[in-house]
Write a protein that holds these residues in place. Structure first.
Motif, mmCIF file in Angstrom:
data_model
loop_
_atom_site.group_PDB
_atom_site.id
_atom_site.type_symbol
_atom_site.label_atom_id
_atom_site.label_comp_id
_atom_site.label_asym_id
_atom_site.label_seq_id
_atom_site.Cartn_x
_atom_site.Cartn_y
_atom_site.Cartn_z
ATOM 1 N N LYS A 21 -2.772 -0.269 8.977
ATOM 2 C CA LYS A 21 -2.513 1.174 9.099
ATOM 3 C C LYS A 21 -3.294 1.985 8.073
ATOM 4 N N ILE A 22 -3.162 1.621 6.810
ATOM 5 C CA ILE A 22 -3.784 2.452 5.776
ATOM 6 C C ILE A 22 -5.292 2.281 5.792
ATOM 7 N N ASN A 23 -5.766 1.095 6.129
ATOM 8 C CA ASN A 23 -7.215 0.919 6.062
ATOM 9 C C ASN A 23 -7.959 1.567 7.220
ATOM 10 N N VAL A 24 -7.270 1.772 8.320
ATOM 11 C CA VAL A 24 -7.876 2.575 9.375
ATOM 12 C C VAL A 24 -8.086 3.997 8.845
ATOM 13 N N THR A 25 -7.098 4.511 8.151
ATOM 14 C CA THR A 25 -7.227 5.848 7.570
ATOM 15 C C THR A 25 -8.342 5.898 6.533
ATOM 16 N N ASN A 26 -8.365 4.894 5.638
ATOM 17 C CA ASN A 26 -9.414 4.870 4.618
ATOM 18 C C ASN A 26 -10.803 4.835 5.255
ATOM 19 N N ALA A 27 -10.953 3.999 6.281
ATOM 20 C CA ALA A 27 -12.257 3.840 6.912
ATOM 21 C C ALA A 27 -12.671 5.145 7.587
ATOM 22 N N ALA A 70 2.707 4.445 3.665
ATOM 23 C CA ALA A 70 3.381 3.153 3.658
ATOM 24 C C ALA A 70 2.521 2.051 3.038
ATOM 25 N N TYR A 71 1.379 2.404 2.485
ATOM 26 C CA TYR A 71 0.468 1.398 1.943
ATOM 27 C C TYR A 71 1.084 0.623 0.767
ATOM 28 N N LEU A 72 0.569 -0.573 0.522
ATOM 29 C CA LEU A 72 1.190 -1.460 -0.463
ATOM 30 C C LEU A 72 0.520 -1.466 -1.839
ATOM 31 N N ALA A 73 -0.608 -0.748 -1.977
ATOM 32 C CA ALA A 73 -1.305 -0.791 -3.261
ATOM 33 C C ALA A 73 -0.383 -0.384 -4.415
ATOM 34 N N ASP A 74 0.537 0.529 -4.162
ATOM 35 C CA ASP A 74 1.438 0.967 -5.229
ATOM 36 C C ASP A 74 2.223 -0.190 -5.844
ATOM 37 N N ILE A 116 -12.854 2.201 -2.549
ATOM 38 C CA ILE A 116 -12.135 1.437 -3.579
ATOM 39 C C ILE A 116 -10.752 1.038 -3.057
ATOM 40 N N PHE A 117 -10.060 2.000 -2.443
ATOM 41 C CA PHE A 117 -8.725 1.664 -1.952
ATOM 42 C C PHE A 117 -8.774 0.803 -0.697
ATOM 43 N N PHE A 118 -9.814 0.958 0.105
ATOM 44 C CA PHE A 118 -9.971 0.044 1.239
ATOM 45 C C PHE A 118 -10.048 -1.386 0.720
ATOM 46 N N LEU A 175 -8.979 -2.550 -2.160
ATOM 47 C CA LEU A 175 -7.702 -2.970 -2.737
ATOM 48 C C LEU A 175 -6.706 -3.345 -1.636
ATOM 49 N N GLU A 176 -6.559 -2.499 -0.630
ATOM 50 C CA GLU A 176 -5.604 -2.782 0.451
ATOM 51 C C GLU A 176 -6.050 -3.998 1.250
ATOM 52 N N GLY A 177 -7.368 -4.119 1.453
ATOM 53 C CA GLY A 177 -7.893 -5.272 2.180
ATOM 54 C C GLY A 177 -7.639 -6.571 1.408
ATOM 55 N N SER A 197 -5.570 7.113 -10.569
ATOM 56 C CA SER A 197 -6.666 6.906 -9.625
ATOM 57 C C SER A 197 -6.241 7.360 -8.234
ATOM 58 N N LEU A 198 -4.932 7.479 -8.028
ATOM 59 C CA LEU A 198 -4.441 7.923 -6.712
ATOM 60 C C LEU A 198 -4.500 9.433 -6.533
ATOM 61 N N ILE A 199 -5.047 10.149 -7.502
ATOM 62 C CA ILE A 199 -4.983 11.608 -7.448
ATOM 63 C C ILE A 199 -5.643 12.171 -6.189
ATOM 64 N N ALA A 200 -6.676 11.472 -5.680
ATOM 65 C CA ALA A 200 -7.357 11.987 -4.489
ATOM 66 C C ALA A 200 -6.517 11.843 -3.222
ATOM 67 N N GLN A 201 -5.372 11.188 -3.318
ATOM 68 C CA GLN A 201 -4.478 11.092 -2.157
ATOM 69 C C GLN A 201 -4.110 12.471 -1.609
ATOM 70 N N ILE A 202 -4.093 13.467 -2.462
ATOM 71 C CA ILE A 202 -3.731 14.811 -1.994
ATOM 72 C C ILE A 202 -4.694 15.259 -0.887
ATOM 73 N N ALA A 203 -5.935 14.763 -0.924
ATOM 74 C CA ALA A 203 -6.895 15.126 0.125
ATOM 75 C C ALA A 203 -6.413 14.622 1.489
ATOM 76 N N GLU A 204 -5.794 13.449 1.493
ATOM 77 C CA GLU A 204 -5.316 12.923 2.776
ATOM 78 C C GLU A 204 -4.056 13.636 3.239
ATOM 79 N N GLN A 205 -3.207 14.019 2.279
ATOM 80 C CA GLN A 205 -2.026 14.828 2.653
ATOM 81 C C GLN A 205 -2.498 16.134 3.282
ATOM 82 N N SER A 252 -15.731 7.497 -2.506
ATOM 83 C CA SER A 252 -15.480 6.343 -3.385
ATOM 84 C C SER A 252 -14.000 5.975 -3.399
ATOM 85 N N PHE A 253 -13.155 6.983 -3.396
ATOM 86 C CA PHE A 253 -11.707 6.729 -3.314
ATOM 87 C C PHE A 253 -11.420 5.861 -2.094
ATOM 88 N N THR A 254 -12.018 6.228 -0.940
ATOM 89 C CA THR A 254 -11.677 5.483 0.284
ATOM 90 C C THR A 254 -12.204 4.048 0.236
HETATM 91 N N1 LIG Z 1 -5.159 6.987 0.599
HETATM 92 C C1 LIG Z 1 -4.802 5.816 0.129
HETATM 93 C C2 LIG Z 1 -3.850 5.703 -0.829
HETATM 94 C C3 LIG Z 1 -3.533 4.473 -1.258
HETATM 95 N N2 LIG Z 1 -4.117 3.434 -0.766
HETATM 96 C C4 LIG Z 1 -5.039 3.572 0.176
HETATM 97 O O1 LIG Z 1 -5.591 2.583 0.648
HETATM 98 N N3 LIG Z 1 -5.388 4.747 0.613
#
Ligand SMILES: Nc1ccnc(=O)[nH]1
Length: 544
Positions: A327-333, A54-58, A130-132, A134-136, A227-235, A126-128
């Motif tokens: 929500k998303i930044n707790v996951t990133n952290a 549900a993150y908003l960076a997209d 950088i996106f932290f 961005l979301e922050g 740059s979002l390619i590493a999202q698969i790691a979180e899935q 680095s993914f976490t």
């Molecule tokens: N895994 C993530 C994808 C997109 N944005 C994030 O902050 N984190």
């Protein structure tokens, strides 16, 4: 590496256990996820996995590439991104769900070696951050607009609130994760539908925005999205909890893996398109709109204003932004702290606890935010994408070509110390070359003509090099030995990891078969984490 909703009925370690044992037993980070713990249905796993997106960076990414390259090129860029993410995510998601291990453990046995994947862990960390950042930044924009908090302070606030939540609040946040998803759908999807219906002309404005089709611009746009390619790691951090695949659940199992694995990109791409649409709408409708059109909080504010009183529109926009971003930044952290801890443990054979690295990761993120990273988004993400792609595409290529087609890489995953060589050149060299060359191209080192093509360079090298190197090395550096010394089958009759339980003679906990190896010096079994932290390599089996 992420939070699992409602996993309360699990076994917990006894209080006497070491920090490493206790923390990794919370959710089997750094370890094989045992069958006894994987009690959720395929559907529950899939919904939990998709709840994280549900993150908003997209919205900001879609808007940014649209503003830079025009609608046509941005849409093509998003299409290229979606295809690459889906194809590369599929083999990875399958391995995670079938063998119940995270992407770091998969990476070790897919061409990188036991220490080789320390580098890819740093790419993930680095993914976490950088996106932290961005979301922050997006959250700080919300606080600025709604509560007039200066941006520099908003950055600090959006970083500091995450600490207590990650340390104490994982359970609460898991629940939050589940029930905020419907709220998020109501706050986001419905208003967007309303906008389309009430302003049909915005559609043609949208399609005609910006310059015409141009392949270089499409690739530049795709590079930012990739740059979002590493999202698969979180899935995969959720997918590794899939139940065993049997003939009776095979269809449901595959549906869940496809949707919640590579399928995340369907939702990601949709959000980017919506963000782009809203940005064009704001630029056309609002005075001075181009300065704020890439900020998600303004995008939502504009939609809500169409049918709500001003104060309510503002309140809802800020609430939506704060909820989504926390929500998303707790996951990133959390994921970032795990990635650092994991690398550090392997290199030093000492488990320091996660808190140190939580702090480390968030300090880097805060520095990025205070340095105004939101204004250089395309460059930072485009640069990072080269590294992210080099890693993910190499692993996917190793699985598809080396494991399945050429059979030079062992089909079953391997992640245990002693079983793997320290570094396997197949994946490691491929990744280093793919990332290195594409970064040189990205910065114009090979001429401005091919500068936009850096994503293609990264993907091309990462696809082709692993099979070439596997053939050159004849697959010799995958396994240091083939026999782990335990006389128990690793897989059940359907090819799922065995649920047989053994006791580790070092930490005295029980683990399932795939997490265990025979001990080199004692007539006993040892678990994968005690092997990793074995300082004098007392338990580590010799090479064959
Ligand atoms: N895994 C993530 C994808 C997109 N944005 C994030 O902050 N984190």
């Amino acid at each position: 590496m992420t939070v699992e909703p409602s996993l309360d009925d699990r076994t917990t370690a006894t209080p006497a256990t070491s920090t490493a044992t206790r923390e990794t037993l919370e959710d089997y980070t750094l370890r094989f996820a045992p069958r006894s713990y994987r009690k959720w249905s395929t559907g529950v796993v899939a919904v939990s996995a998709l709840g994280g997106i549900a993150y908003l960076a997209d919205f900001a990414i879609g808007a940014n590439i649209g503003i830079s390259y025009g609608t046509t090129n941005a849409l093509w860029g998003i299409a290229i991104f979606a295809v690459v993410i889906f194809l590369t995510g599929l083999p990875l998601a399958y391995y995670a769900a079938r063998y119940n291990i995270d992407l770091d453990l998969i990476t070790r046995g897919s061409g990188f070696g036991y220490y080789g994947s320390v580098v890819t862990n740093v790419i993930f960390a680095s993914f976490t951050f950088i996106f932290f950042a961005l979301e922050g930044s997006i959250m700080a924009q919300g606080l600025h607009l709604g509560l007039h908090v200066p941006l520099w302070l908003g950055y600090a606030v959006s970083t500091l609130v995450i600490f207590p939540l990650v340390i104490y609040g994982m359970r609460v946040l898991s629940t939050l994760q589940v029930w905020t998803t419907p709220l998020w759908l109501i706050l986001m999807v419905l208003p967007f539908g309303y906008l389309l219906v009430s302003h049909p002309s915005s559609v043609s404005t949208f399609f005609s925005y910006g310059p015409h089709a141009d392949f270089g611009s499409m690739l530049l746009a795709a590079g930012v999205c990739l740059s979002l390619i590493a999202q698969i790691a979180e899935q995969i951090d959720y997918l590794r909890f899939m139940p065993p695949r049997t003939p009776s659940n095979s269809r449901r199992w595959w549906t869940a893996v496809l949707l919640a694995g590579p399928g995340w990109v369907i939702f990601g791409a949709l959000k980017q398109v919506i963000g782009l649409f809203l940005a064009v709408y704001i630029i056309a409708q609002v005075d001075g709109g181009s300065a704020i059109a890439n900020q998600p909080v303004h995008q939502f504010l504009e939609i809500y204003r169409g049918f709500l009183p001003g104060w309510l529109a503002m309140t809802l926009a800020v609430v939506l932004v704060v909820i989504s971003q926390v929500k998303i930044n707790v996951t990133n952290a959390y994921s970032g702290s795990l990635a650092w801890t994991n690398s550090y443990t392997r290199l030093t054979r000492h488990y320091p606890g996660r808190l140190v690295f939580l702090g480390f990761n968030l300090v880097i993120a805060l520095v990025l935010m205070e340095a105004n990273m939101f204004d250089f988004l395309n460059t930072i993400l485009g640069f990072y994408a080269n590294c992210g792609m080099a890693w993910i595409v190499v692993v996917a290529s190793d699985i598809v070509f080396n494991k399945y087609l050429l059979r030079l890489s062992p089909r079953e995953p391997e992640f245990r110390r002693g079983m793997l060589y320290a570094v396997n050149p197949v994946g490691f060299v491929s990744m280093a070359l793919a990332a290195g060359v594409s970064i040189v191209v990205f910065f114009g080192g090979l001429g401005s003509g091919i500068k936009p093509y850096s994503p293609l360079v990264a993907i091309g090298l990462a696809v082709v090099l692993p099979p070439v190197l596997a053939i050159v090395t004849r697959g010799k550096y995958y396994l240091r030995r083939v026999d782990d010394g335990l006389d128990l089958p690793m897989y059940d009759e359907h090819g799922n990891p065995s649920g047989e339980v053994l006791t580790c003679h070092v930490c005295r906990q029980e683990y399932e078969r795939p997490d265990m190896t025979a001990c080199a010096t004692h007539d006993a079994a040892v678990c994968s984490l005690c092997l990793s932290t074995d300082k004098i390599a007392d338990h580590v089996l010799p090479a064959h």
